[in-house]
Design an enzyme around this catalytic site. Sequence first.
Site, PDB file in Angstrom:
ATOM      1  N   LYS A 135      13.838  25.940  53.364  1.00 49.00           N
ATOM      2  CA  LYS A 135      13.388  24.983  54.373  1.00 49.00           C
ATOM      3  C   LYS A 135      12.810  23.709  53.747  1.00 49.00           C
ATOM      4  CE  LYS A 135      14.863  27.956  57.307  1.00 49.00           C
ATOM      5  NZ  LYS A 135      14.936  29.190  56.555  1.00 49.00           N
ATOM      6  N   TYR A 175      17.886  41.560  63.453  1.00 52.25           N
ATOM      7  CA  TYR A 175      17.107  40.509  62.787  1.00 52.25           C
ATOM      8  C   TYR A 175      15.706  41.026  62.448  1.00 52.25           C
ATOM      9  CZ  TYR A 175      14.421  36.418  61.736  1.00 52.25           C
ATOM     10  OH  TYR A 175      13.602  35.537  61.084  1.00 52.25           O
ATOM     11  N   TYR A 213      16.370  37.833  54.921  1.00 53.96           N
ATOM     12  CA  TYR A 213      17.503  36.936  54.654  1.00 53.96           C
ATOM     13  C   TYR A 213      18.179  37.188  53.303  1.00 53.96           C
ATOM     14  CZ  TYR A 213      15.572  34.052  58.461  1.00 53.96           C
ATOM     15  OH  TYR A 213      15.108  33.606  59.659  1.00 53.96           O
TER      16      TYR A 213
HETATM   17  C1  PLP Z   1      15.766  30.350  57.092  1.00 53.57           C
HETATM   18  C2  PLP Z   1      16.191  31.179  55.950  1.00 53.57           C
HETATM   19  C3  PLP Z   1      17.559  31.431  55.688  1.00 53.57           C
HETATM   20  C4  PLP Z   1      18.656  30.989  56.599  1.00 53.57           C
HETATM   21  O1  PLP Z   1      18.903  29.615  56.550  1.00 53.57           O
HETATM   22  P1  PLP Z   1      19.449  28.906  57.871  1.00 53.57           P
HETATM   23  O2  PLP Z   1      19.529  27.486  57.505  1.00 53.57           O
HETATM   24  O3  PLP Z   1      18.448  29.221  58.951  1.00 53.57           O
HETATM   25  O4  PLP Z   1      20.771  29.506  58.186  1.00 53.57           O
HETATM   26  C5  PLP Z   1      17.896  32.156  54.566  1.00 53.57           C
HETATM   27  N1  PLP Z   1      16.941  32.644  53.748  1.00 53.57           N
HETATM   28  C6  PLP Z   1      15.632  32.447  53.970  1.00 53.57           C
HETATM   29  C7  PLP Z   1      14.661  33.047  53.028  1.00 53.57           C
HETATM   30  C8  PLP Z   1      15.214  31.706  55.079  1.00 53.57           C
HETATM   31  O5  PLP Z   1      13.906  31.533  55.290  1.00 53.57           O
END
Ligand code: PLP
Length: 336
Positions: A49, A263, A289
């Site tokens: 992010k 999720y 993720y």
């Molecule tokens: C938000 C996030 C993702 C996914 O990225 P997107 O742009 O939302 O598809 C992957 N890994 C981590 C650790 C994240 O925080």
Amino acid sequence: MQLSRFPRVRLAHLPTPLEPMPRLTAHLGGPQIWIKRDDCTGLSSGGNKTRKLEYLIGDALAQGADMVLTQGATQSNHARQTAAAAAKFGLACHLLLEDRTGKTDEAYRANGNVLLDFLHGATAEERPAGIDMNAELEKVAERFRAAGRKPYPIVGGGSNPVGALGYVGAAQELMAQATELGLTIDTLVTATGSAGTQAGLVAGLVAARSGIPVLGIGVRAPKEKQEDNVFKLAEKTLAHMGLADVVQRSDVVANCDYVGPGYGFPAPGTIAAIKLVAELEGILLDPVYSGKGMAGLIDLVKRGFFAKASNIVFLHTGGSVALFGYPQDFGFAKLA
Ligand SMILES: *Cc1c(COP(=O)(O)O)cnc(C)c1O
């Protein structure tokens, strides 16, 4: 594609390293696996992010905002990074946290990202699962406007054409590193959720005619929906840059076979992948993720999906702070 035309602040330590994973590669018996360390962006323990927030906070300041608002799940890495970025630029930060998992344990609700949200001075309110969170965000923005504030609402994950510019930049950075190393990248693998990361990468890599395919590993939505979301956002991001008809629907590929129970709930393969990479490479993945992304990569290697002689780059999108929200999922014995 001059990204310098867009407002931007500096938040990330760039370029992030592109490193080999020799012990994981040997363990799996090829292909060569590399890792792009976007967990090392440097902002409040890092993550994907940060690159998006460079453009989003840049835009917020250009618009004269005095606060940012965003939304995410309880253990949102995006919320934590937004809180940190806002703090650095003297903006207030208010978070809408969706109780997407219904998990009630203390670690999940108070440790990890939640602890850091509050450490960075953010305020937060909760919402039940399953409502339209981006619509909710607009309602809350209206409430702040009525109180005389100038909020800058950021959609979930920072995944709009402004935020995705950060991953167009990452695509350019990766191509330059590959050239420097003499590395031919055969596939780039990333976890994909709110779609901005994959959309920005695809936009940047396709517009540059790099020939580097991106494989997204889904963490929530089914394949068709995920690919549609990424494709639409890639097109919008390119339109924002003044480019039309660059990406094809076929440039967007997601594999959503590794979501597991849903999720925010790690599958057994997620936990196994996190342990394996921690033990073989000293690198921390996360349960929501990057652990699922790596579980997908490992399983696809085992199934012979990638040519043995190829070079695969895994984008480490960060998130290790969330480990502290999931201690019981690892099943380690307590110290006596
Ligand atoms: C938000 C996030 C993702 C996914 O990225 P997107 O742009 O939302 O598809 C992957 N890994 C981590 C650790 C994240 O925080």
